[in-house]
Design a protein around this motif. Structure first.
Motif, PDB file in Angstrom:
ATOM      1  N   ASN A  85       0.714  -1.163  -0.081  1.00 53.82           N
ATOM      2  CA  ASN A  85      -0.043   0.146   0.053  1.00 53.82           C
ATOM      3  C   ASN A  85       0.879   1.363   0.057  1.00 53.82           C
ATOM      4  O   ASN A  85       0.627   2.084  -0.823  1.00 53.82           O
ATOM      5  CB  ASN A  85      -0.925   0.013   1.350  1.00 53.82           C
ATOM      6  N   ARG A 132       2.202   1.957  -3.501  1.00 52.31           N
ATOM      7  CA  ARG A 132       1.449   2.420  -4.262  1.00 52.31           C
ATOM      8  C   ARG A 132       1.103   4.164  -3.914  1.00 52.31           C
ATOM      9  O   ARG A 132       1.156   4.829  -4.889  1.00 52.31           O
ATOM     10  CB  ARG A 132       0.146   1.746  -4.211  1.00 52.31           C
ATOM     11  N   ALA A 133       1.097   4.290  -2.454  1.00 49.16           N
ATOM     12  CA  ALA A 133       1.027   5.679  -2.268  1.00 49.16           C
ATOM     13  C   ALA A 133       2.270   6.690  -2.564  1.00 49.16           C
ATOM     14  O   ALA A 133       2.231   7.848  -3.052  1.00 49.16           O
ATOM     15  CB  ALA A 133       0.830   5.890  -0.720  1.00 49.16           C
ATOM     16  N   GLY A 172       3.502   6.126  -5.627  1.00 46.95           N
ATOM     17  CA  GLY A 172       3.524   6.111  -7.215  1.00 46.95           C
ATOM     18  C   GLY A 172       4.440   4.921  -7.508  1.00 46.95           C
ATOM     19  O   GLY A 172       4.779   4.842  -8.799  1.00 46.95           O
ATOM     20  N   PHE A 203      -7.947  -4.045   3.727  1.00 45.06           N
ATOM     21  CA  PHE A 203      -6.625  -3.780   3.485  1.00 45.06           C
ATOM     22  C   PHE A 203      -6.380  -4.280   2.024  1.00 45.06           C
ATOM     23  O   PHE A 203      -5.969  -3.746   0.975  1.00 45.06           O
ATOM     24  CB  PHE A 203      -5.778  -4.137   4.355  1.00 45.06           C
ATOM     25  N   MET A 225      -8.477  -2.656  -0.568  1.00 46.87           N
ATOM     26  CA  MET A 225      -7.980  -1.136  -0.631  1.00 46.87           C
ATOM     27  C   MET A 225      -6.823  -1.312  -1.777  1.00 46.87           C
ATOM     28  O   MET A 225      -6.682  -0.535  -2.708  1.00 46.87           O
ATOM     29  CB  MET A 225      -7.669  -0.460   0.627  1.00 46.87           C
ATOM     30  N   ASP A 267      -7.727  -1.814  -5.124  1.00 43.30           N
ATOM     31  CA  ASP A 267      -8.233  -0.495  -5.819  1.00 43.30           C
ATOM     32  C   ASP A 267      -7.007   0.424  -5.969  1.00 43.30           C
ATOM     33  O   ASP A 267      -7.162   1.241  -6.879  1.00 43.30           O
ATOM     34  CB  ASP A 267      -9.178   0.087  -4.818  1.00 43.30           C
ATOM     35  N   THR A 268      -5.892   0.330  -5.339  1.00 42.94           N
ATOM     36  CA  THR A 268      -4.865   1.181  -5.847  1.00 42.94           C
ATOM     37  C   THR A 268      -4.028   0.814  -7.208  1.00 42.94           C
ATOM     38  O   THR A 268      -3.349   1.408  -7.642  1.00 42.94           O
ATOM     39  CB  THR A 268      -3.464   1.172  -4.631  1.00 42.94           C
ATOM     40  N   TYR A 295      -6.697   6.992  -7.750  1.00 42.80           N
ATOM     41  CA  TYR A 295      -5.188   6.590  -8.245  1.00 42.80           C
ATOM     42  C   TYR A 295      -5.308   6.900  -9.878  1.00 42.80           C
ATOM     43  O   TYR A 295      -4.334   7.006 -10.472  1.00 42.80           O
ATOM     44  CB  TYR A 295      -5.021   5.190  -8.013  1.00 42.80           C
ATOM     45  N   LYS A 307       0.481   9.130  -9.870  1.00 41.92           N
ATOM     46  CA  LYS A 307       1.857   9.163  -9.099  1.00 41.92           C
ATOM     47  C   LYS A 307       1.653   9.165  -7.268  1.00 41.92           C
ATOM     48  O   LYS A 307       2.534   9.584  -6.663  1.00 41.92           O
ATOM     49  CB  LYS A 307       2.697  10.014  -9.512  1.00 41.92           C
TER      50      LYS A 307
END
Lengths: 155, 105
Positions: free
Chosen positions: A28, A31-32, A34, A102, A105, A108-109, B81, B86
């Protein structure tokens, strides 16, 4: 400055609460930032993406020195359930998501979520046993193809 | 801390390019930061997230994380997203002129 990390593939192999969270947090978090991320669940780690088991993961109270309780005490029936309840409460207080939330989520990212074919065969799991977020049951070779060009983290 | 010219306005930024003083922000500054981050056009949905981030920051003193954003901003994690490929929380905070969200989730 060194080159930034652009891609990670994280393997989750353990089937305990404390064995699964770190990999989920790292995926996670990637991904946050990028960073492209893939999760690969193998052996007992597959419980985290199993329809019946993902909401029932427990803290290991035996063979876990970090719990600071003697093994014989940790082995008393109900100890793991109690430790899990206590930790889940703390996790909720910190506003961390539960494992099912989690996994949803992270899916979904845009992260990839895969299960290990050898483990699925070993436990007799098919795609129907696994949650909808799982994109496929793949071989180790396919995993390396997906992981190509990035870092691999084993947890 | 350095001074930077954004949309014809001098603003203070930290080494990562986040605004030091949220009151130096305006829509033109937002567009200029967004362009630098590869978002050429701030749509209504982008602005919904950015305005939400700002109001949360003004009210609570911290920027919301991605989970909270997905639950309360009216934009789902999936859409977040797509809007900010990014890294939504980090990027939306930067464009919103508020500090980077701090935390592991």
């Amino acid at each position: 400055m060194s080159d930034p990390i652009e891609k990670v593939s994280i393997i989750i192999s353990k089937g305990s609460l404390e064995g699964v969270y770190p990999g989920l947090i790292m995926a996670n978090g990637a991904r946050a930032e990028g960073i492209e991320a893939n999760l690969f669940f193998t052996f007992f780690g597959m419980d985290a993406i199993h329809r019946k088991h993902w909401s029932k993961m427990k803290v290991a109270t035996v063979g876990n020195p970090g719990m600071h309780i003697p093994t014989v005490v940790g082995g008393i029936p109900g100890m793991s359930a109690m430790a899990t309840k206590m930790m889940s409460k703390k996790i909720e207080k910190l506003d961390f998501p539960s494992i099912p939330e989690f996994v949803e989520m992270i899916s979904d990212t845009g992260a990839g979520i895969y299960a290990c074919l050898a483990s699925a065969d070993l436990f007799g799991y098919t795609k129907d046993d696994l949650v909808d977020q799982v994109q496929g049951i793949i071989t180790v070779g396919e995993f390396y193809d997906i992981a190509a060009g990035g870092q691999i983290i084993f947890t | 801390m350095t001074s930077k010219l954004l949309a014809g306005q001098d603003v203070e930024v930290d080494p990562e390019g986040f605004l030091v003083d949220a009151s130096q922000w305006n829509k033109d500054v937002a567009s200029a930061i967004a362009k630098e981050e590869g978002i050429d056009d701030l749509t209504g949905q982008h602005m919904q997230v950015i305005n939400f981030m700002r109001s949360e920051y003004m009210a609570k003193g911290t920027a919301p994380n991605i989970r909270l954003l997905g639950k309360t901003s009216g934009v789902t994690v999936k859409e977040l997203y797509q809007l900010f490929p990014k890294g939504p929380a980090k990027l939306a905070a930067k464009i919103a002129g508020i500090p980077k969200p701090h935390g592991c989730i």
